[in-house]
Scaffold this active site. Structure first.
Site, PDB file in Angstrom:
ATOM      1  N   ASP A  34     -27.947 -39.620   1.885  1.00  0.00           N
ATOM      2  CA  ASP A  34     -26.528 -39.243   2.015  1.00  0.00           C
ATOM      3  C   ASP A  34     -25.586 -39.960   1.050  1.00  0.00           C
ATOM      4  O   ASP A  34     -24.603 -39.368   0.626  1.00  0.00           O
ATOM      5  CB  ASP A  34     -26.067 -39.509   3.460  1.00  0.00           C
TER       6      ASP A  34
ATOM      7  N   ARG B 174     -27.082 -34.148  16.223  1.00  0.00           N
ATOM      8  CA  ARG B 174     -27.551 -35.136  15.242  1.00  0.00           C
ATOM      9  C   ARG B 174     -28.713 -35.968  15.756  1.00  0.00           C
ATOM     10  O   ARG B 174     -28.857 -36.168  16.958  1.00  0.00           O
ATOM     11  CB  ARG B 174     -26.401 -36.101  14.912  1.00  0.00           C
TER      12      ARG B 174
ATOM     13  N   HIS C  92     -21.422 -39.316  -2.636  1.00  0.00           N
ATOM     14  CA  HIS C  92     -22.035 -38.602  -1.518  1.00  0.00           C
ATOM     15  C   HIS C  92     -23.319 -37.947  -2.034  1.00  0.00           C
ATOM     16  O   HIS C  92     -23.369 -36.739  -2.246  1.00  0.00           O
ATOM     17  CB  HIS C  92     -21.023 -37.553  -1.021  1.00  0.00           C
TER      18      HIS C  92
ATOM     19  N   ARG D 163     -16.842 -34.609  12.649  1.00  0.00           N
ATOM     20  CA  ARG D 163     -15.788 -35.298  11.904  1.00  0.00           C
ATOM     21  C   ARG D 163     -14.521 -34.451  11.957  1.00  0.00           C
ATOM     22  O   ARG D 163     -14.582 -33.228  11.863  1.00  0.00           O
ATOM     23  CB  ARG D 163     -16.194 -35.476  10.427  1.00  0.00           C
TER      24      ARG D 163
ATOM     25  N   TYR E 243     -17.572 -39.944  17.951  1.00  0.00           N
ATOM     26  CA  TYR E 243     -18.645 -39.171  17.309  1.00  0.00           C
ATOM     27  C   TYR E 243     -18.816 -39.475  15.822  1.00  0.00           C
ATOM     28  O   TYR E 243     -17.841 -39.504  15.066  1.00  0.00           O
ATOM     29  CB  TYR E 243     -18.367 -37.664  17.466  1.00  0.00           C
TER      30      TYR E 243
ATOM     31  N   CYS F 241     -25.948 -27.672   2.916  1.00  0.00           N
ATOM     32  CA  CYS F 241     -26.661 -27.195   1.727  1.00  0.00           C
ATOM     33  C   CYS F 241     -28.048 -27.826   1.617  1.00  0.00           C
ATOM     34  O   CYS F 241     -28.686 -27.755   0.567  1.00  0.00           O
ATOM     35  CB  CYS F 241     -25.861 -27.479   0.464  1.00  0.00           C
TER      36      CYS F 241
ATOM     37  N   LYS G  74     -19.157 -42.845   6.298  1.00  0.00           N
ATOM     38  CA  LYS G  74     -18.200 -42.104   5.472  1.00  0.00           C
ATOM     39  C   LYS G  74     -16.951 -42.953   5.176  1.00  0.00           C
ATOM     40  O   LYS G  74     -16.407 -42.889   4.076  1.00  0.00           O
ATOM     41  CB  LYS G  74     -17.787 -40.808   6.176  1.00  0.00           C
TER      42      LYS G  74
ATOM     43  N   SER H  52     -21.841 -30.325   2.737  1.00  0.00           N
ATOM     44  CA  SER H  52     -22.518 -30.167   4.024  1.00  0.00           C
ATOM     45  C   SER H  52     -23.142 -28.773   4.121  1.00  0.00           C
ATOM     46  O   SER H  52     -22.633 -27.819   3.539  1.00  0.00           O
ATOM     47  CB  SER H  52     -21.522 -30.358   5.165  1.00  0.00           C
TER      48      SER H  52
END
Ligand code: OXD
Ligand code: MN
Length: 600
Positions: free
Chosen positions: A288, A379, A241, A72, A212, A265, A221, A263
């Site tokens: 997510d 991913r 989120h 991103r 991507y 974590c 998102k 992100s």
């Protein structure tokens, strides 16, 4: 395939985009397996996808992107509200008219030589009153395949939309037209001109230049967080989120827990956790995104609007996330992992030993001296329905009632393993100060904090200060006794020797178990500046080899470190100016008061 709707708004828009972008043809996606397979074959022929060894991973594919298009791009992501103050200090802002003008130029002829795909999709089960319909127009067949996994796609969505139904227009072009006589490349993109623009007032998304992930799969998102968060503010609900998990205790008590983590974590790992404590069961509802609203019973109900997982592969292993590995055995698109000599995938952390004969994510023979074999943001894209640990109610239209909300960051010091907020307002304060710390190894300095409030920093579609106010207002109109309790958690606390004090992963179930004991009123707690932490005897440590002193350290708050923390929070809050709710300033004052007591 020809059009499959008589929705004039949609038909007019498709025609308008066709004229602007100039594709060779237009294909409507019906959501069928047949169409999926046809597109996948086309991408294999074009060199974008490689079919993996069917004996090892049936019906699965490997893609590797242009090395300039791997994640991103927050620096090129914009909220184009009319007023800059509505985007707030944490978002990039552009005037909507200027952005439209700029992007219209970019889109002009951008699909020449390509096919324009019309992808109708539903975030949330088709037909649920809480679902949102979007239509993505894209010139990337890879995006079509990924969207078909991540959302409900096709004719059923158009049928639901009907003649007059409303949808979020999501325009996407990779930005690399094919000139006559020119050969296409496996991963077209235009990194120098990439723009991801959101128009929250008219509820539109325009994305250009990247193929991507979150830049291109616009339901995730862009729609389900940035646009949905603005809609949720207007309509009085929450678009977050957050993972959603179902927790069943040995006594058979069921609690649903939502959790926001920045992100890196371990959010997906927590959502798919295999408990290290006997008798407990964790099932996944979502990994997510959570859309939450009050039910008629006054409780907060959460829906996972996605149909798949778009997870980070590196670090996923039998130890960290066995359920993910079981989910990834078939029907997967992998992007930017490494490829094995026998056409399977590999990534750092999957096995201790690096297999011989790897091809890297760049498509080169692996040489350890030239970086990792898999890109760190490699991913997997896979349907949630095939996950062995998926909760049977994961697509229930009304969602699941949330008992607890977790906020977590990566903090080497100060923040205890778990603490319970005193109130909704205190919980909102804890969410607003979520941060992750950079490590000495990576940055050469310790304690470099990046505040990521509610883990929404890159995903809030409006002024983050107003978002805090929206959370406070949500609590204010609820029956307090039915609100979820809020917890701050930290799996990443380190001891003086620099090693992690807590094992994490499956052992995080011990913290979840304590939370359930709190919810059920079975255990007390100890007051700290960040809320109530466990009495050590109440934490289930059966089978855990941890020193009592380490456990004590994990749950303690070093009040001296609070001095700089309070300064840092004040600085963070000051960026919101008069959009910061007074209640949060008041919460900071209360934290400070504890500090004064110590200094006195
Ligand atoms: C994601 C992210 O991809 O948060 O889910 O970056
Ligand atoms: Mn995420």
């Amino acid at each position: 395939m020809s059009q499959m709707t008589s929705n004039t708004r949609l038909l007019d828009w498709v025609e308008e985009v066709r004229e602007l972008c100039g594709p060779d043809d237009v294909v409507w996606c019906d959501g069928s397996q047949e169409q999926f397979d046809l597109l996948a074959d086309k991408l294999v022929a074009a060199g974008t996808l490689k079919k993996l060894n069917p004996a090892k991973r049936p019906n699965s594919y490997w893609a590797h992107s242009d090395p300039r298009d791997v994640a991103r791009v927050e620096s090129r992501t914009y909220i184009c509200s009319r007023l800059e103050s509505d985007a707030g200090p944490t978002n990039n802002w552009r005037n909507p008219e200027e952005m439209r003008k700029h992007m219209t130029e970019l889109y002009s002829g951008s699909m020449a030589g390509r096919t324009l795909y019309v992808v109708p999709f539903s975030m949330g089960p088709v037909g649920s009153p809480f679902s949102m319909i979007g239509v993505e127009l894209t010139d990337s067949p890879y995006v079509v395949l990924s969207m078909s996994i991540m959302a409900a796609v096709g004719q059923a969505v158009l049928d639901e939309l009907g003649d007059r139904g409303d949808f979020v227009p999501c325009l996407h072009s990779v930005g690399q037209p094919i000139k006559p006589g020119e050969q296409d490349v496996p991963w077209p993109c235009d990194p120098d001109e990439t723009v991801i623009a959101h128009f929250p007032e008219s509820r539109e998304i325009w994305s250009y230049g990247s193929g991507y992930g979150g830049n291109a799969l616009l339901g995730k998102k862009c729609l389900a967080l940035r646009i949905a968060s603005a809609v949720a503010r207007d309509e009085g609900w929450l678009a977050e989120h957050m993972l959603i998990l179902k927790l069943t205790s040995p006594r058979g008590e069921v609690h649903y827990v939502a959790g926001a983590f920045p992100s890196a974590c371990g959010k997906t790992n927590l959502a798919m956790l295999v408990p290290a404590v006997g008798g407990w069961k964790v099932e996944t509802v979502g990994d997510d995104i959570a859309w939450m609203r009050f039910g008629e019973d006054g409780r907060l109900w959460a829906v996972n609007p996605e149909a798949g997982f778009f997870g980070v592969a590196p670090g996923t292993s039998q130890r960290t996330n066995p359920n993910a590995l079981k989910t990834l055995t078939k029907n997967v698109i992998f992007t930017n992992t490494a490829l094995t000599h026998d056409d399977d995938v590999w990534w750092e952390g999957l096995t201790d030993e690096v297999p011989e004969g790897l091809t890297t994510w760049k498509g080169e023979a692996y040489d350890p001296a030239s970086g990792p074999a898999a890109h760190p943001n490699a991913r997997f894209t896979v349907s949630a329905a095939q996950a062995p640990q998926i909760a049977q109610e994961w697509q229930r239209p009304e969602g699941v009632p949330i008992s607890a909300i977790l906020f977590g960051g990566r903090r080497a010091s100060l923040i205890p393993l778990v603490s319970e907020a005193h109130s909704w307002e205190h919980g909102v304060f804890l969410g607003s100060i979520v941060a992750s710390e950079t490590t000495a190894a990576a940055e050469g300095s310790v304690g470099n904090l990046r505040r990521d409030p509610f883990a929404m920093l890159p995903f809030c579609g409006y002024n983050m200060g107003d978002y805090f106010a929206h959370w406070l207002a949500t609590g204010a109109r609820a029956d307090v006794s039915k609100l979820p309790r809020i917890y701050l958690v930290n799996w990443f606390r380190k001891g003086s020797d620099g090693s992690f004090l807590w094992p994490g992963f499956g052992d995080n179930a011990r913290v979840l178990a304590w939370i359930v004991d709190r919810l059920e009123g079975r255990v007390g707690a100890v007051e700290t500046p960040f809320g109530r932490t466990p009495k050590l005897a109440d934490l289930n440590t059966d089978g855990l080899s941890i020193e009592p002193s380490a456990l004590e350290e994990l749950c303690s708050v070093d009040r001296r470190l609070l001095v700089s923390e309070c300064e840092s929070i004040e600085e963070h809050f000051s960026t919101f100016g008069d959009h910061l709710p007074k209640e949060l300033a008041h919460q900071l004052d209360q934290l400070r008061e504890q500090l004064l007591e110590v200094v006195d």
